[in-house]
Design a protein around this motif. Structure first.
Motif, mmCIF file in Angstrom:
data_model
loop_
_atom_site.group_PDB
_atom_site.id
_atom_site.type_symbol
_atom_site.label_atom_id
_atom_site.label_comp_id
_atom_site.label_asym_id
_atom_site.label_seq_id
_atom_site.Cartn_x
_atom_site.Cartn_y
_atom_site.Cartn_z
ATOM 1 N N ASP A 57 -13.501 -6.443 6.411
ATOM 2 C CA ASP A 57 -13.446 -5.082 6.944
ATOM 3 C C ASP A 57 -13.954 -5.036 8.379
ATOM 4 N N TYR A 58 -15.139 -5.591 8.612
ATOM 5 C CA TYR A 58 -15.731 -5.526 9.954
ATOM 6 C C TYR A 58 -14.911 -6.318 10.976
ATOM 7 N N ARG A 59 -14.520 -7.525 10.611
ATOM 8 C CA ARG A 59 -13.778 -8.360 11.559
ATOM 9 C C ARG A 59 -12.405 -7.761 11.863
ATOM 10 N N GLU A 60 -11.729 -7.282 10.824
ATOM 11 C CA GLU A 60 -10.396 -6.710 11.042
ATOM 12 C C GLU A 60 -10.473 -5.473 11.930
ATOM 13 N N TYR A 61 -11.460 -4.635 11.679
ATOM 14 C CA TYR A 61 -11.644 -3.441 12.503
ATOM 15 C C TYR A 61 -11.937 -3.853 13.948
ATOM 16 N N ALA A 62 -12.870 -4.792 14.135
ATOM 17 C CA ALA A 62 -13.225 -5.226 15.488
ATOM 18 C C ALA A 62 -12.025 -5.843 16.206
ATOM 19 N N GLN A 63 -11.262 -6.647 15.495
ATOM 20 C CA GLN A 63 -10.087 -7.279 16.110
ATOM 21 C C GLN A 63 -9.041 -6.241 16.489
ATOM 22 N N ASP A 64 -8.829 -5.245 15.604
ATOM 23 C CA ASP A 64 -7.852 -4.202 15.918
ATOM 24 C C ASP A 64 -8.280 -3.400 17.141
ATOM 25 N N ASP B 280 -9.099 8.286 24.575
ATOM 26 C CA ASP B 280 -9.194 7.141 23.662
ATOM 27 C C ASP B 280 -10.342 6.219 24.057
ATOM 28 N N ALA B 281 -10.472 5.994 25.359
ATOM 29 C CA ALA B 281 -11.543 5.112 25.833
ATOM 30 C C ALA B 281 -12.913 5.727 25.557
ATOM 31 N N TYR B 282 -13.050 7.029 25.811
ATOM 32 C CA TYR B 282 -14.324 7.686 25.525
ATOM 33 C C TYR B 282 -14.637 7.665 24.015
ATOM 34 N N LEU B 283 -13.614 7.885 23.200
ATOM 35 C CA LEU B 283 -13.826 7.865 21.747
ATOM 36 C C LEU B 283 -14.328 6.494 21.313
ATOM 37 N N SER B 284 -13.754 5.446 21.890
ATOM 38 C CA SER B 284 -14.158 4.088 21.514
ATOM 39 C C SER B 284 -15.592 3.790 21.921
ATOM 40 N N ALA C 24 -7.764 -5.512 20.252
ATOM 41 C CA ALA C 24 -6.336 -5.638 20.564
ATOM 42 C C ALA C 24 -5.780 -4.366 21.175
ATOM 43 N N ARG C 25 -6.398 -3.213 20.869
ATOM 44 C CA ARG C 25 -5.952 -1.938 21.452
ATOM 45 C C ARG C 25 -6.604 -1.683 22.808
ATOM 46 N N GLY C 26 -7.342 -2.678 23.347
ATOM 47 C CA GLY C 26 -7.987 -2.496 24.648
ATOM 48 C C GLY C 26 -9.233 -1.655 24.568
ATOM 49 N N LEU C 27 -9.945 -1.731 23.450
ATOM 50 C CA LEU C 27 -11.163 -0.932 23.239
ATOM 51 C C LEU C 27 -12.328 -1.872 22.915
ATOM 52 N N PRO C 28 -12.758 -2.677 23.906
ATOM 53 C CA PRO C 28 -13.739 -3.720 23.619
ATOM 54 C C PRO C 28 -15.120 -3.201 23.240
ATOM 55 N N SER D 158 0.828 -1.204 0.000
ATOM 56 C CA SER D 158 0.000 0.000 0.000
ATOM 57 C C SER D 158 0.865 1.258 0.000
ATOM 58 N N VAL D 159 0.221 2.394 -0.212
ATOM 59 C CA VAL D 159 0.942 3.661 -0.289
ATOM 60 C C VAL D 159 1.714 3.934 1.000
ATOM 61 N N ALA D 160 1.070 3.690 2.134
ATOM 62 C CA ALA D 160 1.705 3.957 3.427
ATOM 63 C C ALA D 160 1.771 2.674 4.254
ATOM 64 N N THR D 161 2.808 2.576 5.050
ATOM 65 C CA THR D 161 2.909 1.484 6.015
ATOM 66 C C THR D 161 2.459 2.034 7.365
ATOM 67 N N LEU D 162 1.299 1.601 7.813
ATOM 68 C CA LEU D 162 0.692 2.160 9.013
ATOM 69 C C LEU D 162 0.992 1.301 10.231
ATOM 70 N N ASP D 163 1.190 1.965 11.379
ATOM 71 C CA ASP D 163 1.277 1.197 12.612
ATOM 72 C C ASP D 163 -0.139 0.863 13.085
ATOM 73 N N LYS D 164 -0.264 0.160 14.198
ATOM 74 C CA LYS D 164 -1.577 -0.345 14.616
ATOM 75 C C LYS D 164 -2.542 0.784 14.982
ATOM 76 N N GLN D 165 -2.023 1.834 15.597
ATOM 77 C CA GLN D 165 -2.889 2.957 15.961
ATOM 78 C C GLN D 165 -3.365 3.717 14.723
ATOM 79 N N GLN D 166 -2.475 3.905 13.762
ATOM 80 C CA GLN D 166 -2.853 4.599 12.535
ATOM 81 C C GLN D 166 -3.859 3.782 11.730
ATOM 82 N N LYS D 167 -3.646 2.481 11.683
ATOM 83 C CA LYS D 167 -4.575 1.602 10.981
ATOM 84 C C LYS D 167 -5.961 1.660 11.616
ATOM 85 N N LEU D 168 -6.021 1.715 12.952
ATOM 86 C CA LEU D 168 -7.299 1.819 13.636
ATOM 87 C C LEU D 168 -8.031 3.092 13.220
#
Length: 428
Positions: A278-285, A353-357, A288-292, A251-261
């Protein structure tokens, strides 16, 4: 690109190129007809009559032999023009016969090249027809993979005023094939500017082509994506841009986990989450970031939209893990109070971050501002998420200001795409 179309070829039939029949009429009418027809030298006229007779009978060996005789007999521009026109007529007749015998079989159109070149060079060819001839000649060169010649003929066709809806795009593609990628992009941008200035809406294909070709051009990928999305802000285009920018291999950019989220959050905002991945990857990310809670919300949306099958063990296991994580979470109120009295902004950013999630965007925005004011945090990340919180609340100008404050790539690219989503809401 296809080979030369029958419609274009039919436009160049002998009656359109040479101006009428050349075969002299018999007896007394012959002189009257000749007075109105082309003035050929006697030897050329005799050969021309033989060519037409043989072509009409589909006797191509005889027509070819008569054309050889005519070529040897030409002495004037009219002779040369007529010989070329007759050869074009014969070659078209040969193609018609070949197609009739085998409608789906290959045909050799390269034999049209020589007479077209002669007609393009002739001072007697009507200027109104030369543009069309140059376009067809370019298609023949393209079929032969003669790309520099293709470019020459198509540019000539444009200069002669020939209009075809695909001509500009074809010129760009051929420039790309000749290695002139920058020239192709320059042409594309010029065409978009021309059409826009004329009050026209450039075709979506132009924007998508420019985006595909700008991926490897430094600094041009994201602006080309923004142009596409500004003109055609569909959910499909938003997904294509998101995947191309940061979710696919190479891809154009190599994103870290926070940027990908945050890129997944942009896809959610633009309604461009499209399938189970799309949905599963987003939910898993998010999980994994502690935003259940965010993970649960996205998983539920995917299931409700029919994008995630809910009967499988993987889905059930993910739901169970997310439910456990939600049950184990502590209330955010005490953390909010502590964050506002802390010496730096780290706890404020984490609580935001927690409130945003949780989609509590007002609380998130307040705490991101606290984090930025106290310092000690990743300012680009905090400003990105402040912009997201404000965009979700409909505060476009506040969101724009936050996104504009993001300076470091690739977050600055993400911020620019978020700004595009503010200016060009999704249409479908």
């Amino acid at each position: 690109m296809n080979t030369v179309s029958r419609a274009l070829l039919s436009a160049l039939l002998m009656t359109g190129v040479a101006g009428g029949a050349i075969v002299a009429a018999p007896a007394a009418a012959q002189k009257k007809k000749a007075d109105k027809g082309p003035k050929l030298s006697p030897a050329a006229l005799k050969a021309a009559q033989a060519v037409q007779t043989a072509t009409t009978a589909n006797d191509f060996p005889t027509a070819e032999a008569a054309l050889v005789q005519m070529d040897a007999a030409v002495t004037t521009d009219q002779d040369r023009y007529t010989a070329a026109a007759l050869r074009l007529d014969m070659e078209q007749a040969r193609l018609r016969v070949a197609r009739a015998a085998n409608p789906n079989g290959p045909v050799d159109q390269s034999r049209l090249a020589a007479p077209l070149d002669a007609l393009l060079a002739s001072p007697l060819t009507e200027q109104s027809r030369k543009g069309q001839m140059a376009y067809i000649r370019g298609q023949l060169a393209y079929d032969a993979k003669q790309y520099p010649q293709t470019l020459q003929y198509w540019q000539q066709a444009k200069q002669l005023g020939y209009v075809d809806p695909n001509l500009d795009m074809n010129v760009m593609r051929v420039k790309e094939l000749t290695g002139d990628s920058q020239g192709a992009l320059t042409d594309l941008n010029a065409e978009i500017q021309r059409a826009t200035a004329a009050g026209q809406k450039p075709k979506e294909e132009l924007y998508r082509y420019g985006m595909a070709k700008s991926v490897k051009q430094p600094g041009q990928a994201v602006p080309s994506m923004q142009r596409l999305l500004a003109a055609y802000p569909t959910a499909k285009n938003w997904r294509d841009v998101s995947v191309l920018y940061g979710l696919q291999q190479g891809s154009v950019a190599t994103l870290d986990k926070q940027q990908k989220l945050d890129l997944f959050r942009l896809m959610h905002h633009t309604r461009s989450l499209a399938d189970q991945y799309d949905y599963r990857e987003y939910a898993q990310d998010a999980a994994a970031r502690g935003l259940p809670e965010e993970a649960k919300r996205i998983l539920d949306e995917g299931a409700a939209a029919g994008k995630i099958p809910t009967g499988g063990p993987d889905y059930k296991a993910m739901r169970t893990e997310i439910a456990k994580a939600i049950a184990a979470e502590s209330p955010l109120g005490p953390l909010e109070t502590k964050a506002k009295s802390a010496g730096d902004g780290k706890l404020a950013a984490q609580t935001a971050d927690a409130y945003l999630s949780q989609n509590n965007n007002a609380k998130a925005a307040d705490l991101y501002r606290v984090a930025l004011q106290k310092g000690g945090v990743n300012a680009d990340e905090a400003n990105t998420r402040l912009g997201i919180a404000l965009a979700r609340q409909g505060d476009k100008e506040g969101a724009r200001a936050a996104f504009t404050a993001v300076k470091g790539a690739p977050r600055s690219d993400l911020a620019q795409l978020w700004i595009t989503s503010l200016d060009s809401p999704v249409t479908a």
